[in-house]
Design an enzyme around this catalytic site. Structure first.
Site, PDB file in Angstrom:
ATOM      1  N   LYS A  54      38.993  52.143  35.100  1.00 30.73           N
ATOM      2  CA  LYS A  54      37.798  52.846  35.570  1.00 30.73           C
ATOM      3  C   LYS A  54      36.580  52.434  34.740  1.00 30.73           C
ATOM      4  CE  LYS A  54      40.482  56.770  37.289  1.00 30.73           C
ATOM      5  NZ  LYS A  54      40.948  58.166  37.137  1.00 30.73           N
ATOM      6  N   GLN A 100      40.898  63.011  32.971  1.00 25.76           N
ATOM      7  CA  GLN A 100      42.047  62.273  33.492  1.00 25.76           C
ATOM      8  C   GLN A 100      43.285  63.169  33.523  1.00 25.76           C
ATOM      9  OE1 GLN A 100      41.944  59.252  34.836  1.00 25.76           O
ATOM     10  NE2 GLN A 100      44.135  59.213  35.258  1.00 25.76           N
ATOM     11  N   ASP A 123      35.248  63.678  40.448  1.00 28.03           N
ATOM     12  CA  ASP A 123      36.620  63.668  40.964  1.00 28.03           C
ATOM     13  C   ASP A 123      36.760  64.584  42.182  1.00 28.03           C
ATOM     14  OD1 ASP A 123      38.743  62.126  40.025  1.00 28.03           O
ATOM     15  OD2 ASP A 123      38.886  63.261  38.149  1.00 28.03           O
TER      16      ASP A 123
HETATM   17  N1  GUN Z   1      45.391  61.030  37.769  1.00 27.68           N
HETATM   18  C1  GUN Z   1      45.878  60.414  38.858  1.00 27.68           C
HETATM   19  N2  GUN Z   1      44.918  60.266  39.799  1.00 27.68           N
HETATM   20  C2  GUN Z   1      43.798  60.813  39.285  1.00 27.68           C
HETATM   21  C3  GUN Z   1      42.471  60.968  39.779  1.00 27.68           C
HETATM   22  O1  GUN Z   1      42.126  60.588  40.902  1.00 27.68           O
HETATM   23  N3  GUN Z   1      41.603  61.575  38.935  1.00 27.68           N
HETATM   24  C4  GUN Z   1      41.965  62.018  37.702  1.00 27.68           C
HETATM   25  N4  GUN Z   1      41.046  62.618  36.963  1.00 27.68           N
HETATM   26  N5  GUN Z   1      43.183  61.901  37.219  1.00 27.68           N
HETATM   27  C5  GUN Z   1      44.094  61.294  38.003  1.00 27.68           C
END
Ligand code: GUN
Length: 299
Positions: A54, A100, A123
């Protein structure tokens, strides 16, 4: 039949190329690059790797991404206050904030996600954003769900009147995706079924899918006999399995046999994953743009 391979990497690259000049223009307007703050708790290797991807993608389009690494032993209260402080810009301007997942078991993840201000919730996990999506007036849409819809739109897959079957009912993917596919307009208007661990005779339901989306986290759960010939199959799963002495990534779909039956299948890796990241970049850009608009109106 060998199915079309739905290439998420290529589409993500196109999205990045479209976004980069817009980010550059916004950077000139606000005098700094848009900034994403990522909160990473503990040392789960997969989470660290996703966060790295990311941050690297953000950098490619000109968005600053800073990662706050917090030790596993942190408490809910500590994390909530850290996220609140980030939300008050105490650690620099935070246009987008992402925590996350998964968080350690002893942490109340809901309390932490609720502490992210909804207007920086890139998110789309805050209840305000989940509620807006459910009412058909989305603000920030969860990135993986948005990425799946984008992939379908880009591939020209018609959703209107089709039966979309989603395997998995998570807050992150299954639920928001069900809302998106059932919403009015392009990429929507589908008849949606959501399957989960208590669905009796899963195969009977998946065989009826024109569009089958696997988002359940069970390696290669979807086998060829579960797929209607000519269906479009989207694989959201990312599972690490060990194969003899080595380990490799597989999805929730048994790719090769399913590709003999389906019209199109997304691979793992290189399918939905890169689109999740691309949608995060779009959300962060939107968050920074909206913030600029709010500050302009407050002047
Ligand atoms: N863990 C797995 N997928 C995601 C996501 O789309 N966002 C976040 N913050 N954590 C994740």
């Amino acid at each position: 039949m060998t199915a079309q391979r739905l290439d998420g990497r290529k589409l993500a690259k196109t999205i990045e190329n479209d976004l980069a000049p817009k980010v550059a223009a916004l950077t000139r307007e606000i005098g700094r690059p848009p900034r994403l703050v990522v909160v990473l708790v503990g040392d789960v290797a997969a989470s660290a790797s996703y966060v790295k991807s990311k941050a690297a993608a953000a950098k490619r389009v000109g968005i600053t991404a800073d990662v706050f690494s917090i030790q596993e032993s942190t408490t809910t209260a500590e994390l909530v206050s850290t996220v609140e402080a980030i939300g008050r810009d105490e650690h620099g301007p935070a246009d987008g904030i992402l925590v996350q997942l998964p968080l350690p078991d002893h942490v109340d993840a809901r309390a932490v996600l609720d502490a992210v201000p909804p207007d920086r919730d890139v998110d789309g996990f805050h209840p305000v954003n989940a509620g807006l999506l459910s009412q058909g007036r989305p603000h920030f849409i969860p990135c993986t769900a948005a990425g799946v819809q984008k992939m379908l739109l880009d591939a020209g897959v018609k959703t209107r009147g089709k039966h979309a079957v989603i395997v998995g009912r998570s807050d992150i993917v299954g639920k928001p995706l069900a809302l998106l596919l059932a919403s009015r307009g392009p990429g929507g208007d589908a008849t949606v079924s959501v399957c989960h661990s208590h669905t009796s005779n899963l195969k009977e339901v998946t065989q009826q899918a024109d569009i089958l989306i696997a988002a359940v986290g069970i390696p290669q759960l979807i086998t060829a006999d579960m797929v209607k010939p000519g269906a479009v199959v989207i694989d959201v799963g990312i599972n690490r399995i060990s194969d003899g002495g080595t380990s490799r990534l597989v999805g929730d779909v048994d790719y090769d046999p399913v590709a003999d039956v389906a019209e199109a299948v997304s691979p793992v890796p290189g399918g939905v994953g890169p689109l999740t990241v691309a949608m995060l970049l779009e959300n962060t850009f939107s968050a920074a743009k909206e913030r600029k608009k709010r500050s302009f109106m407050a002047e």
